[in-house]
Design an enzyme around this catalytic site. Structure first.
Site, mmCIF file in Angstrom:
data_model
loop_
_atom_site.group_PDB
_atom_site.id
_atom_site.type_symbol
_atom_site.label_atom_id
_atom_site.label_comp_id
_atom_site.label_asym_id
_atom_site.label_seq_id
_atom_site.Cartn_x
_atom_site.Cartn_y
_atom_site.Cartn_z
ATOM 1 N N GLU A 198 0.843 -1.198 0.000
ATOM 2 C CA GLU A 198 0.000 0.000 0.000
ATOM 3 C C GLU A 198 0.877 1.246 0.000
ATOM 4 O OE1 GLU A 198 -3.430 -0.107 2.726
ATOM 5 O OE2 GLU A 198 -3.079 -2.239 2.878
ATOM 6 N N ARG B 241 -0.851 8.868 8.990
ATOM 7 C CA ARG B 241 -0.693 7.430 9.270
ATOM 8 C C ARG B 241 -0.265 6.657 8.024
ATOM 9 N NH1 ARG B 241 -4.467 2.920 8.752
ATOM 10 N NH2 ARG B 241 -5.872 4.419 7.795
ATOM 11 N N ARG C 13 -0.672 8.734 1.443
ATOM 12 C CA ARG C 13 -2.055 9.169 1.249
ATOM 13 C C ARG C 13 -2.283 10.669 1.241
ATOM 14 N NH1 ARG C 13 -5.410 5.050 4.893
ATOM 15 N NH2 ARG C 13 -4.636 3.367 3.586
ATOM 16 N N HIS D 253 -8.861 9.490 2.709
ATOM 17 C CA HIS D 253 -8.447 8.391 1.829
ATOM 18 C C HIS D 253 -8.684 8.857 0.400
ATOM 19 C CE1 HIS D 253 -7.955 4.492 0.003
ATOM 20 N NE2 HIS D 253 -7.656 3.956 1.169
ATOM 21 N N HIS E 268 -11.330 9.589 6.422
ATOM 22 C CA HIS E 268 -11.114 8.152 6.611
ATOM 23 C C HIS E 268 -10.623 7.789 8.012
ATOM 24 C CE1 HIS E 268 -10.105 4.077 5.420
ATOM 25 N NE2 HIS E 268 -8.838 4.240 5.743
#
Ligand code: FAD
Ligand code: SIN
Length: 537
Positions: free
Chosen positions: A116, A384, A288, A242, A349
């Site tokens: 990811e 994060r 992100r 997100h 998110h």
């Protein structure tokens, strides 16, 4: 009704359940959860749980990726122990019955590892694209078979019970949490839960925003309750958007996992042009914050309502096998991801900030712990790293268990008499429409003024509106009988204010907080957390 227990756990996501399973070795556990026991953010987790597993991966690499993503604000000691304790906690999940997807025979690792954004290696264990529901299935089964654990479904915690409120003493260092008032939603009655230890595991705050990947339970109740009780709250400005939530008028909150980009999915404009190469060397797999801001910029530039995520160049069988849930959901909306691109938009998110805790999940309030998304541990800093939140929840649930194990034999029963919940003067509301209007106004205001791109003017505008709504809700709350909707409204209003206040404090741009009036990072003055409490707001 008064219910006495050793441990009161509020919430039945991964944090609450994994703590409860361990704590039941010491004493009785009551889990109060506001919907069905599996309903949680955890239940919708797709990508998986990050941990060093492949022989070619190293703790140092996972630590480096987490720190890079956190933009200077991660607590390095926390990152270090969370990453190093990860594999042991994964083994525990396996022992409790979680079934992660296995790798093909002949692979270097036992389990298939996803990739990811922001990860330099494949290290995300997953159960196809339904990781969260598999975790909830296994942990709920384990908890249900334990006679020391009692789960109260449809029980919504309203407020924490503090010793200072009972004895009339001022809020001081001896102020202790004694339990919680909890609304039994089906019978419309408030019960008093009294416990030696109270564990907030109520999850995140997605519903504070109009567009979110989060389910309806994510109304920030734990943060608002802890704040009202006097807990320290940090870093609320760091809301993670997100980049890829499905864009369709009838699709509510459906995430298209970052794992789709991890397996080769490419972000494109509606014209078919790629754009991420202008923003980051990792292109569509950049962290992100970078991807969400890039999409926001492109949408504002073009005036379009969505961008596209295209994985249709990959083998059809591979897509069906790796992403069965996403494939099926898209198909329900007429999109066949094996042959066409998926329309996507950014959505609120994850909350990186929350209730401040030490290395064992303890808050500044005696006997009150906070675990999982409701907490601010220092792991995520300003942004994060993907799939680090399920990891954080299990590591901290274990650490909290270690801490209570040390104290449990000496822990005191609650000896003071706790008055039952009282709303003697309250009456039935005849204008419940106020609740839905305010609910909508807060979420729109936060989306428009406290979103991906902020400014001093927008934040001030949001503060004025949210302040006013909070005053209105307070009045309403005093006059009328409480309902689930009113409690949740009050909590999103309180949390919206905490987000705005933290965002106003941070006079720089870092990670998930971007303010056009201070577009640069300011390491001289702002390499620190924003922290507030009800005394300082
Ligand atoms: P939750 O799982 O949200 O559980 C909170 C619990 O508290 C729920 O049971 C809720 O009903 C209950 N509750 C809330 N308020 C009250 C109240 N007042 N009284 C009683 N009960 C209450 N993270 C990853 O690491 N990997 C992923 O792949 C991933 N994918 C995600 C996909 C989606 C769509 C979403 C929304 C999040 C994802 N995340 C992922 C984030 C991750 O799922 C959450 O951060 C994590 O599951 C939070 O766990 P938790 O136990 O703290 O809270
Ligand atoms: C996803 O699957 O994209 C979500 C992962 C996460 O939030 O960590």
């Amino acid at each position: 009704m008064e219910i006495k227990t050793d441990f009161l756990v509020l919430g039945s996501g991964i944090a609450g359940l994994s703590f409860a399973i361990r704590a039941a070795e010491l004493g009785t556990v009551a889990i109060a959860t506001k919907k069905e026991k599996s309903e949680s953010n955890t239940n919708y987790a797709q990508g998986g749980i990050a941990a060093v597993h492949d022989p070619s991966d190293r703790f140092e690499y996972h630590i480096r990726d987490t720190l890079l993503c956190g933009a200077g604000l991660c607590k390095e000691d926390v990152v270090d122990f969370v990453v190093r304790e990860g594999p042991e906690r994964i083994q525990e999940l396996l022992d409790w019955g979680v079934e992660f997807t296995k790798a093909k025979p002949g692979s270097s690792s036992i389990y298939d590892l996803g990739r990811e954004g922001g990860h330099s290696m494949r290290r995300v264990l997953h159960a196809k694209d339904l990781t969260g529901s598999e975790i909830e299935r296994a942990l709920n089964e384990k908890a249900s078979s334990n006679p020391n654990i009692h789960v109260y479904e449809n029980h919504l915690a309203v407020d924490l019970i503090m010793s200072s409120a009972i004895t009339g003493e001022a809020n001081g260092p001896s102020n202790r949490c004694l339990g919680a008032y909890v609304l039994d939603i089906n019978h419309n009655r408030v019960h008093t839960f009294i416990a030696k230890y109270i564990i907030l595991a109520t999850g995140g705050a997605g519903k504070v925003y109009l567009i979110t990947t989060n389910p309806d339970i994510a109304t920030a109740d734990g943060i608002a309750m802890a704040y009202r009780a006097g807990a320290l709250i940090s870093n609320m400005e760091f809301i993670q958007f997100h980049p890829t939530c499905l864009y369709h008028p009838e699709a509510k909150s459906f995430l298209i996992s970052e794992a789709v980009r991890g397996e080769g999915g490419i972000l494109k404009l509606r014209s078919g042009e790629t754009f991420m190469e202008k923003y980051h060397p990792m292109k569509s797999l950049a962290p992100r914050d970078v991807v969400a801001k890039a999409i926001d910029t492109e949408l504002k530039k073009s005036g379009e309502e969505f961008v596209l995520l295209d994985i249709s160049h990959k083998d059809r069988e591979f897509i069906l096998n790796r992403f069965p849930n996403i494939y099926q959901k898209c198909l329900e909306f007429g999109i066949d991801m094996t042959s066409e691109a998926i329309p996507v938009v950014p959505a609120a998110h994850y909350l990186c900030g929350g209730v401040v805790v030490n290395h064992y999940g303890e808050t500044n309030i005696e006997r009150l712990f906070a675990l999982g998304e409701v907490s601010c541990t220092g792991l995520h800093g300003a942004n994060r790293l993907a799939s680090n939140s399920l990891l954080e929840a299990v590591v901290y649930a274990h650490r909290a268990f270690v801490r209570v194990s040390e104290m449990f034999s000496q822990s005191r029963e609650v000896s003071v008499t706790i008055p039952p919940w009282g709303q003697q003067q309250a009456i039935e509301s005849d204008e419940s429409v106020v609740v839905s209007h305010n609910w909508d106004e807060i979420r729109r205001c936060m989306w428009n003024y406290v979103g991906i791109v902020r400014s001093d003017k927008r934040l001030e505008r949001a503060k004025r509106r949210i302040d006013m709504i909070n005053r209105e809700i307070d009045e309403y709350y005093q006059q009328f009988f409480i309902t689930k909707d009113l409690i949740e409204l009050r909590n999103i209003a309180t949390t919206a204010l905490l987000i705005v206040r933290c965002a106003q404090m941070r006079k720089e741009s870092r990670g998930l907080h971007y303010n056009i009036d201070y577009p640069e990072k300011d390491d001289v003055n702002w390499l620190k957390d924003t922290t507030i409490s009800r005394e300082t707001i």
